[in-house]
Write a protein that holds these residues in place. Structure first.
Motif, mmCIF file in Angstrom:
data_model
loop_
_atom_site.group_PDB
_atom_site.id
_atom_site.type_symbol
_atom_site.label_atom_id
_atom_site.label_comp_id
_atom_site.label_asym_id
_atom_site.label_seq_id
_atom_site.Cartn_x
_atom_site.Cartn_y
_atom_site.Cartn_z
ATOM 1 N N LYS A 86 57.224 47.706 44.765
ATOM 2 C CA LYS A 86 56.171 48.137 43.851
ATOM 3 C C LYS A 86 54.925 48.628 44.581
ATOM 4 C CE LYS A 86 53.667 46.513 39.746
ATOM 5 N NZ LYS A 86 53.465 45.360 38.819
ATOM 6 N N TYR A 87 54.703 48.133 45.798
ATOM 7 C CA TYR A 87 53.468 48.438 46.496
ATOM 8 C C TYR A 87 53.652 49.190 47.812
ATOM 9 C CZ TYR A 87 51.734 44.936 43.209
ATOM 10 O OH TYR A 87 51.431 44.246 42.075
ATOM 11 N N ILE A 88 54.878 49.395 48.250
ATOM 12 C CA ILE A 88 55.120 50.021 49.555
ATOM 13 C C ILE A 88 56.098 51.184 49.403
ATOM 14 C CG2 ILE A 88 55.989 49.674 51.897
ATOM 15 C CD1 ILE A 88 55.193 46.759 51.697
ATOM 16 N N ASN A 89 55.751 52.306 50.016
ATOM 17 C CA ASN A 89 56.617 53.492 50.049
ATOM 18 C C ASN A 89 56.684 54.038 51.469
ATOM 19 O OD1 ASN A 89 55.398 53.306 47.245
ATOM 20 N ND2 ASN A 89 56.892 54.911 46.902
ATOM 21 N N LEU A 90 57.817 54.622 51.808
ATOM 22 C CA LEU A 90 57.960 55.370 53.053
ATOM 23 C C LEU A 90 57.871 56.850 52.739
ATOM 24 C CD1 LEU A 90 60.888 53.549 54.925
ATOM 25 C CD2 LEU A 90 58.449 53.430 55.431
ATOM 26 N N ARG A 91 57.122 57.592 53.578
ATOM 27 C CA ARG A 91 56.899 59.004 53.299
ATOM 28 C C ARG A 91 57.156 59.841 54.552
ATOM 29 N NH1 ARG A 91 53.762 59.790 48.651
ATOM 30 N NH2 ARG A 91 52.892 61.746 49.407
ATOM 31 N N LEU A 92 57.833 60.959 54.332
ATOM 32 C CA LEU A 92 58.028 61.962 55.369
ATOM 33 C C LEU A 92 57.315 63.229 54.901
ATOM 34 C CD1 LEU A 92 59.534 62.304 58.099
ATOM 35 C CD2 LEU A 92 61.390 63.367 56.787
ATOM 36 N N GLU A 93 56.387 63.740 55.727
ATOM 37 C CA GLU A 93 55.545 64.850 55.291
ATOM 38 C C GLU A 93 55.546 65.983 56.325
ATOM 39 O OE1 GLU A 93 51.648 63.638 54.199
ATOM 40 O OE2 GLU A 93 52.315 62.118 52.768
ATOM 41 N N PRO A 94 56.648 66.701 56.488
ATOM 42 C CA PRO A 94 56.657 67.822 57.434
ATOM 43 C C PRO A 94 55.793 68.968 56.922
ATOM 44 C CG PRO A 94 58.684 67.778 56.150
ATOM 45 C CD PRO A 94 57.940 66.528 55.800
ATOM 46 N N GLY A 95 55.017 69.550 57.830
ATOM 47 C CA GLY A 95 54.136 70.624 57.415
ATOM 48 C C GLY A 95 53.813 71.587 58.535
ATOM 49 N N LEU A 96 53.182 72.674 58.145
ATOM 50 C CA LEU A 96 52.744 73.705 59.081
ATOM 51 C C LEU A 96 51.220 73.690 59.087
ATOM 52 C CD1 LEU A 96 54.197 75.816 60.854
ATOM 53 C CD2 LEU A 96 53.847 77.472 59.008
#
Length: 235
Positions: A86-96
């Motif tokens: 409920k309180y923790i997420n994993l995020r992958l944010e590839p960008g330019l």
């Protein structure tokens, strides 16, 4: 740029504090959004890159310090989010990420010798852990922390020419750690998230000149990127 970042930070904190302290319960928008195991989105934003420079010998700041002139750049990328609980997420944010920094070296009279323009185009890939508070109505503040790597598409690491020919060289890949905060706003059709994040290089990015006594690089022991990202996310 730094003043804008501070103002936005206070606005975000003020908005979330107001929502938590003074708002009554309202009809929740997209109330089941955070129950998804996987979600996707994209982001647009701005950046301001800088350098942290360490010297071998620093007797007089005016004679040794290299001044860094930062310029605002912009970012665009994708987001993959995985719910842990409920309180923790994993995020992958590839960008330019597009940016430019100008370096001014002391003790040079000629502008061609004193100024080095460092233009960079990064493929930046962070893996972040997002720690959120409990959602209140349609707001949810959070902090993020993690690590990242980047590839500089504008790198001239393999260029045989160096500062003697006007080429300031940097490594092609860099590693970082990151820390930031933001607020999720649950709108009627989607989630909108403004956030601020700082990035700090953990590796030396300098490619020294061939001459060990180079007036440009011989006194630099470490050169690492620092940066601030302001991103606006749509999910």
């Amino acid at each position: 740029m730094r003043q804008i970042i501070v103002i936005i930070g206070f606005l975000l904190l003020g908005q979330s504090s107001y929502a938590q302290l003074f708002s009554k319960e309202r009809l929740a928008n997209i109330e089941n959004f955070d129950k998804r195991f996987l979600s996707w989105g994209y982001f647009l934003g701005f950046n301001s890159y800088d350098f942290k420079i360490e010297y071998n010998n620093q007797i007089n700041d005016e004679l040794t310090d290299i001044s860094v002139e930062s310029q605002a750049g912009f970012n665009v990328g994708l987001i993959g989010d995985m719910r842990v609980n409920k309180y923790i997420n994993l995020r992958l944010e590839p960008g330019l990420y597009f940016t430019q920094r100008n370096l001014r070296f002391p003790n040079f009279i000629e502008e061609n010798d004193a100024l080095r323009e460092v233009k960079s185009t990064y493929i930046h890939v962070p893996l972040l852990v997002k720690f959120s508070t409990k959602r209140l109505n349609n707001f949810k503040p959070f902090i993020v922390a993690g690590v990242s790597s980047s590839i500089n598409l504008s790198s001239n690491e393999q260029n045989p020419e160096d500062n003697n020919e006007g080429q300031f060289r940097m490594t092609r890949s860099t590693n970082y750690f990151e820390l930031g905060f933001g607020v999720d706003f649950y709108l009627y059709y989607f989630k909108f998230t403004p956030s601020i994040r700082g990035v700090f290089a953990t590796s030396n990015e300098l490619v020294a000149d061939d001459d060990p006594d180079s007036p440009w690089t011989s006194n630099i022991s470490n050169l690492g990127t620092r940066g601030i990202f302001i991103n606006f996310t749509f999910q």
